[in-house]
Design an enzyme around this catalytic site. Structure first.
Site, PDB file in Angstrom:
ATOM      1  N   SER A 209       0.554  -0.941   0.240  1.00 32.29           N
ATOM      2  CA  SER A 209       0.112   0.125  -0.336  1.00 32.29           C
ATOM      3  C   SER A 209       0.230   1.333  -0.170  1.00 32.29           C
ATOM      4  O   SER A 209       2.026   1.145  -0.347  1.00 32.29           O
ATOM      5  CB  SER A 209      -0.837   0.250   0.567  1.00 32.29           C
ATOM      6  OG  SER A 209      -1.946   0.846   0.874  1.00 32.29           O
ATOM      7  N   ASN A 210       0.329   2.311   0.374  1.00 32.88           N
ATOM      8  CA  ASN A 210       1.133   3.697   0.571  1.00 32.88           C
ATOM      9  C   ASN A 210       0.145   4.096   1.532  1.00 32.88           C
ATOM     10  O   ASN A 210      -0.410   4.365   2.573  1.00 32.88           O
ATOM     11  CB  ASN A 210       1.358   4.668  -1.175  1.00 32.88           C
ATOM     12  CG  ASN A 210      -0.629   4.935  -1.122  1.00 32.88           C
ATOM     13  OD1 ASN A 210      -1.267   5.313  -0.648  1.00 32.88           O
ATOM     14  ND2 ASN A 210      -1.030   3.819  -2.629  1.00 32.88           N
ATOM     15  N   TYR A 211       1.342   5.611   2.096  1.00 35.19           N
ATOM     16  CA  TYR A 211       1.196   6.211   3.037  1.00 35.19           C
ATOM     17  C   TYR A 211      -0.450   7.125   2.941  1.00 35.19           C
ATOM     18  O   TYR A 211      -0.720   7.928   4.225  1.00 35.19           O
ATOM     19  CB  TYR A 211       1.734   7.934   3.130  1.00 35.19           C
ATOM     20  CG  TYR A 211       3.218   6.561   3.778  1.00 35.19           C
ATOM     21  CD1 TYR A 211       3.297   5.920   4.901  1.00 35.19           C
ATOM     22  CD2 TYR A 211       4.506   7.050   3.000  1.00 35.19           C
ATOM     23  CE1 TYR A 211       4.581   5.227   5.379  1.00 35.19           C
ATOM     24  CE2 TYR A 211       5.769   5.822   3.702  1.00 35.19           C
ATOM     25  CZ  TYR A 211       5.576   5.458   4.881  1.00 35.19           C
ATOM     26  OH  TYR A 211       6.649   4.688   5.075  1.00 35.19           O
TER      27      TYR A 211
END
Ligand code: C5P
Length: 408
Positions: A209-211
């Site tokens: 995923s990402n932030y």
């Protein structure tokens, strides 16, 4: 043409500042535009101007107490009838209380109780205005969608010159007029907003995923609804509470986001794609948890996800498409490239390496670039204020499109 304020109920909160005398002029100007004005005064305000002044100008009883002798529940009736609540002048004290949700007298109680837009015109000495606590309180209120007008730089009651002077009544009333109009900016229109990250499953317990937190997309959804649009919010995993009054879909992967967005696309007038969609997903999904004992090294092959926005760009016809562009270098070049390759009307570009911009934080520093290549760089501000600017631009684009269609 009739004023947008005609027949509107405006609650006017007056707090303790020498600028309280200017609120009398605000009452007069509002009434001239056809609004009904309900003055509410804090105790401190009554030291500056007598309530009789406001009662006479507004032709309304002035609300002074939370506990009225006649047992009238004004803290309940006034918020309900309000189309708008203006606090002018707003003292540092009242701003501090609002930012903390304190409701220990009539004005701040009404602020908490009303669903009407709240506009705050601060007035105070420049020393107080500079205070980092006050500045933080203002930022907090802005992030909740409260609007501020002023203060301005000029002569202060102390005899000094500095920031803290309340904006002139005529400007405040003009601002209210435009604000009331903006509530109808997108009436009858439907927009789809995407938000948050996507999660690409690796095995039963792990994902890529990402932030992204979803804050930018949720702010866009809230602001769009505020301006009268019907909003369909498609969100990847986020800890935020979906804003009230929006049609909400929670998705997990890019593929799920793709499916939901595509199914809703025919019914919308535009899409604001603020989600940080994962470009890749694992080619294979493990059925069970991957065990480290079973292998020394793990090589995961990633395959590309569909580019949702690009595909929308190919199908868009007259719809407005807004893309987001988070980069770590060559921001403007990348943003302009995206405008063309994805067929966008507007790109909101930000350099995620800057402090106060990008993922997770409450503020953003963005540059807006439209289809004609026109660029507007915005200084750091809350994501809700960035959202206001984005919707302003969408409004402009919609109008330009309408005019060119009418001329064709
Ligand atoms: O190509 P890039 O990911 O930099 O483009 C960012 C924009 O494209 C964002 O608006 C994002 O929501 C959208 N996007 C998308 N589908 C993808 C990747 C990005 O719609 N697979």
């Amino acid at each position: 043409m009739d004023s947008a304020l005609k027949r509107k109920n405006v609650l006017l909160g007056i707090s303790g500042s020498i600028a309280a005398y200017k609120a009398a002029e605000i009452v007069r100007l509002l009434r001239k535009r056809g609004a009904a004005v309900y003055p509410i005064m804090t105790k401190a305000a009554t030291h500056f101007v007598h309530p009789i002044t406001f009662q006479a100008l507004a032709s309304q009883k002035v609300t002074l107490e939370l506990f009225d002798k006649n047992k009238e529940m004004r803290h309940l009736s006034l918020p309900r009838l309000a189309d708008l609540l203006l606090i002018a002048p707003a003292s540092a004290n009242v701003i501090g209380k609002m930012a903390s949700g304190i409701a220990d007298e009539i004005l701040t109680t009404i602020v908490l109780a009303t669903e009407a837009p709240v506009v705050i015109a601060p007035a105070m000495d420049h020393g107080m205005y500079k205070s980092p606590i006050l500045q933080r309180n203002i930022s907090k209120l802005k992030a909740f969608g409260y609007r501020f007008i002023g203060p301005e730089k000029g002569d202060l009651a102390s005899g000094e010159v500095g920031m803290g002077r309340m904006t002139e009544p005529s400007e405040i009333v003009q601002y209210l007029e435009e604000l009331i109009q903006s509530r109808d900016d997108f009436r009858g229109k439907t927009f789809l907003v995407t938000a948050g990250p996507t999660r690409e499953r690796l095995d039963t317990v792990r994902f890529f995923s990402n932030y992204s937190s979803g804050k930018m997309g949720y702010a866009l959804a809230e602001e769009g609804r505020w301006r009268g649009a019907k909003i369909i919010l498609v969100s990847g995993p986020s800890s935020l509470t979906p804003p009230g009054g929006v049609e909400f879909y929670r998705v997990e992967s890019a593929q799920e986001m793709y499916d939901t967005v595509m199914s809703k696309f025919p019914q919308v007038d535009g899409v604001l794609m603020a989600a940080a969609v994962s470009d890749y997903r694992p080619a294979r999904r493990w059925q069970n948890k991957i065990k480290k004992e079973s292998r020394e090294k793990l090589v995961v092959e990633l395959v590309q996800n569909p580019d949702i926005l690009k595909e929308l760009g190919e199908k868009k016809a007259n719809k407005i498409l807004v893309g987001f562009c988070a980069e770590t270098k060559d921001l403007e070049k990348e943003a302009r490239k995206k405008l063309i390759t994805k067929g966008l009307d507007l790109v909101v570009a930000n350099d995620v390496t800057l402090e106060g911009a990008g993922f997770e934080v409450d503020t953003n520093i963005v540059t807006l670039i439209d289809g004609q290549g026109k660029k507007e760089a915005l200084s750091r501000r809350s994501k809700r204020e960035v959202a206001q600017k984005v919707w302003d631009k969408v409004k402009q684009l919609t109008e330009v499109r309408k005019i060119s269609r009418e001329m064709a």
